[in-house]
Design an enzyme around this catalytic site. Structure first.
Site, mmCIF file in Angstrom:
data_model
loop_
_atom_site.group_PDB
_atom_site.id
_atom_site.type_symbol
_atom_site.label_atom_id
_atom_site.label_comp_id
_atom_site.label_asym_id
_atom_site.label_seq_id
_atom_site.Cartn_x
_atom_site.Cartn_y
_atom_site.Cartn_z
ATOM 1 C CG PHE A 310 -1.839 -1.215 1.304
ATOM 2 C CD1 PHE A 310 -3.080 -1.193 0.885
ATOM 3 C CD2 PHE A 310 -1.420 -2.207 2.045
ATOM 4 C CE1 PHE A 310 -3.844 -2.359 1.045
ATOM 5 C CE2 PHE A 310 -2.166 -3.293 2.377
ATOM 6 C CZ PHE A 310 -3.377 -3.386 1.770
ATOM 7 C CG ASP A 311 0.706 5.746 -1.529
ATOM 8 O OD1 ASP A 311 1.786 6.312 -1.042
ATOM 9 O OD2 ASP A 311 0.027 6.514 -2.101
ATOM 10 C CE LYS A 312 2.011 8.205 5.981
ATOM 11 N NZ LYS A 312 1.142 9.470 6.173
ATOM 12 C CE LYS A 490 5.621 5.505 -2.155
ATOM 13 N NZ LYS A 490 4.476 6.102 -2.449
#
Lengths: 619, 75
Positions: A310-312, A490
């Protein structure tokens, strides 16, 4: 003639069935073999007519279809004067086809509901300035259209005049109406709840957001996985092979009964239709529940997921900072809050916005001698008091004394990942606020559900500092969490997961910044509502960016993948049983073969239909 | 080259996609690689050369197989 037969296929099936019933009644009840034979002869000829035509048409375009096999079998049975078999087989084949059509219609209903939401007509301004109703296909870019209360907006456009509120549920999944006025964008397929507006068409037909969603779903339900393409290729050669085998059997055994039984048994119905049926029902269920799945490959990958990354910001957290925790010290807090609000009102710092939102309505006072301390905060005079608003360093600089209680609070707030806003009035600390990007409501429970559905690792990657990342990770109970990551870091991380560790990875993130990661992961899920970017870059689209749909999406793909396997098992299992029984038993004949064949097709369709009702139980 | 989408009545039999593909393949002027028969949405999509072939002729070829054309669109 041909058209007539096709149009009346259902009627032919019915008459066919009645004739067969008459035949058997006359045989058993009045023992009249004449009626028996003639009824069956008529039933055979009538019943085989549509099948022969279909077979002929298939052969003309060089396809050996299942109709060809059945036609040969029926004609052969007829020639050896086994009218009972020829009549019953045509009936079962026609009746089976009828049931297939009915049940298939059911499995497709969910997606039909979606496509039927597409606008069909529009009120277009003609050369004389009048508005006339035209088909939506006749609207071009730049046309001016009138939309009245209750009508569907026909194209993506911009409001020229008028006002109204629009229900955009078909695009965003959000049913609270959105106000529209001059200059704002409206979307095709959304509904004008009230008001009247004139719009100019920006995008029409399949180029509109709604058009793209429909196209995506339609292509998805017909997309084929590697396994299906194999079955397709297989069945292309399978039917001619059955034809040749039964011919060889006849050549060597001279047993026509056996040869034509093999012809009927060899029909590959359930195998060909089993997987697509699961696929369409699964995707249909998703479309109904705000989850768009882009095809069967996606379903297969998603159902075997190991790791979700997940991206935050904007994914797990709301994306805009707000006051999460606060403490007040001493008296006159009301006054202190109004001083704080007055000072912050003049600042454009992001934290100031969060603070103001939290305080709400207060009386604002005149602010004088404002001094901005870089990396510290603001000092100003309000109502004759010296007000300092900023971090701990600013308080030190202002020689504000921090009690042990305050120090403990500061430490706790920092540990929770907050940015601190302290407020002192005349050198005395009054307010401590902790501002942070808060976790979206429900995310924690959703993540636990994902884990229970079998996702092994939940990983968060973020551009934020490690402290904030750790705090969020602790709260959510993630497997791993890394901060200070650029978009390329990422995607590199995801590449390593896939290539070095051989995991099946899904990435959930922002459709714009994280597109490399979205593309690289097996499953890309963009949070971005019904925006074009989200639709184009992701493999799974969550309508209205609703994180809560993720567990349903995962559960559904798992159920769909399971359903496909069951259907393959049913189809292949039946072929083996039929084959074994024709070789090792003597009860198998053409009619029973056809019955089992049609039964297996219905079994896989009905099994697929169960997916329409799939609902993730509270787990 | 023009892109066409033809909406058919509900397709039900497993072999009808094969038949329709076969029928389109046998027509001169259709880009064979572009033919997509969508079984579930009962649509046919393909690119074709308008010079040698009209959409009506294509519709007729499909119609002769026994599938009713509901709507067609050429862009």
């Amino acid at each position: 003639m041909q058209r007539f037969i096709f149009k009346n296929k259902n009627r032919i099936t019915l008459i066919n069935g009645i004739l067969i019933a008459i035949a058997f009644i006359s045989k058993w009840a009045i023992n009249n073999m004449n009626i028996f034979t003639w009824a069956l002869i008529i039933a055979s000829i009538l019943g085989v007519a549509p099948i022969v035509i279909q077979a002929y048409q298939a052969l003309r375009v060089k396809v050996v279809s299942i109709d060809v096999l059945v036609t040969i079998a029926v004609v052969a049975a007829f020639l050896i004067q086994n009218f009972e078999e020829s009549a019953i087989v045509t009936f079962l084949f026609l009746f089976g086809a009828y049931l297939e059509q009915r049940t298939l219609h059911q499995t497709r209903s969910a997606i039909k509901e979606l496509t039927e939401m597409a606008p069909e007509s529009a009120l277009k301004q003609m050369d004389n300035g009048e508005f006339e109703e035209v088909e939506v296909d006749d609207v071009d870019i730049g046309d001016i259209l009138l939309v009245k209360t209750g009508a569907k907006i026909p194209v993506d456009g911009t409001v020229l005049s008028g006002e109204g509120s629009v229900n955009e549920a078909s695009i965003t999944g959000e049913s609270i109406p959105v106000a529209k006025e001059k200059g704002l964008k409206v979307f095709a397929g959304t509904i004008l709840d009230n008001g009247t507006i004139q719009i100019v068409a920006d995008r029409v037909g399949e180029d509109t957001t709604f058009g793209k969603i429909i196209e995506l779903v339609e292509e998805a339900q017909d997309s084929k996985s590697e396994a299906e393409r194999f079955i397709d290729r297989f069945s292309k050669y399978y039917t001619p092979a059955v034809l040749i085998i039964s011919f060889i059997v006849w050549l060597f055994s001279r047993d026509i009964e056996l040869a034509i039984t093999i012809l009927v048994l060899g029909c590959p119905g359930a195998l060909v239709i089993g997987v697509p049926v699961s696929n369409v029902a699964g995707i249909g269920n998703g479309a109904r529940n705000g989850v768009l799945l882009k095809g069967s490959e996606v379903i297969s990958d998603f159902s075997r997921l190991d790791t979700m990354v997940f991206d935050k910001t904007g994914t797990l957290t709301a994306g805009n900072p707000s006051v999460a925790e606060k403490e007040y010290y001493g008296d006159d807090i009301e006054k202190a809050l109004s001083y704080l609000a007055s000072v912050e009102r003049e600042s454009d710092h992001p934290l100031a916005k969060a603070v103001l939102e939290d305080i709400g309505e207060v009386t604002y006072l005149a602010v004088e001698d404002t001094e901005v301390i870089k990396g510290g905060g603001i000092i100003a005079n309000v109502d004759g008091h010296r007000i300092a608003v900023g971090n701990v360093a600013l308080m030190k600089r202002e020689k504000v004394e921090l009690s042990d209680r305050v120090k403990a609070d500061v430490a706790r707030f920092e540990r929770n990942g907050n940015s601190l806003v302290l407020t002192s009035v005349d050198g005395e600390l009054k307010i401590l606020m902790g501002v942070r990007d808060q976790i979206r409501p429900g995310v924690k429970e959703d993540l636990q559900r994902l884990r229970r559905l079998g996702v092994k690792n939940l990983i968060m990657l973020s551009g934020d500092n490690q402290g904030t990342v750790d705090a969020v990770s602790r709260e959510l109970g993630l497997t791993e969490a890394y901060g200070n990551m650029l978009p390329e870091d990422k995607s590199e991380y995801i590449r390593r997961l896939i290539e070095d560790e051989g995991q099946i990875v899904a990435f959930v993130g922002d459709g714009v910044n994280d597109s490399p990661s979205l593309a690289l992961a097996h499953i890309g899920i963009a949070m971005g509502g019904g925006t074009d970017v989200a639709i184009e870059t992701s493999d799974v689209v969550l309508m209205n960016s609703d994180f809560g749909r993720l567990p349903h999406a995962l559960g559904l793909t798992k159920a769909t993948a399971r359903n496909m396997k069951q259907n393959i098992f049913i189809a292949v299992g039946i072929v083996f049983i039929l084959l074994a029984s024709v070789l090792f038993s003597d009860w198998m004949n053409m009619s029973i073969g056809m019955l089992v064949h049609e039964g297996s097709i219905l079994a896989v369709i009905l099994n697929g239909m169960r997916l329409l009702r799939y609902n993730l139980k509270k787990i | 080259m023009k892109a066409a989408t033809i909406q058919l009545e509900d397709l039900a039999c497993p072999s009808c996609t094969q038949k329709i593909e076969g029928a389109l393949n046998s027509l001169e002027g259709i880009d064979e690689d572009s033919i997509k028969v969508l079984f579930n949405s009962s649509k046919v999509k393909f690119n074709f050369d308008e010079d040698g072939l009209s959409i009506e002729e294509i519709e007729l070829a499909i119609n002769r197989l026994g599938f009713d054309v509901i709507k067609s669109r050429v862009r």
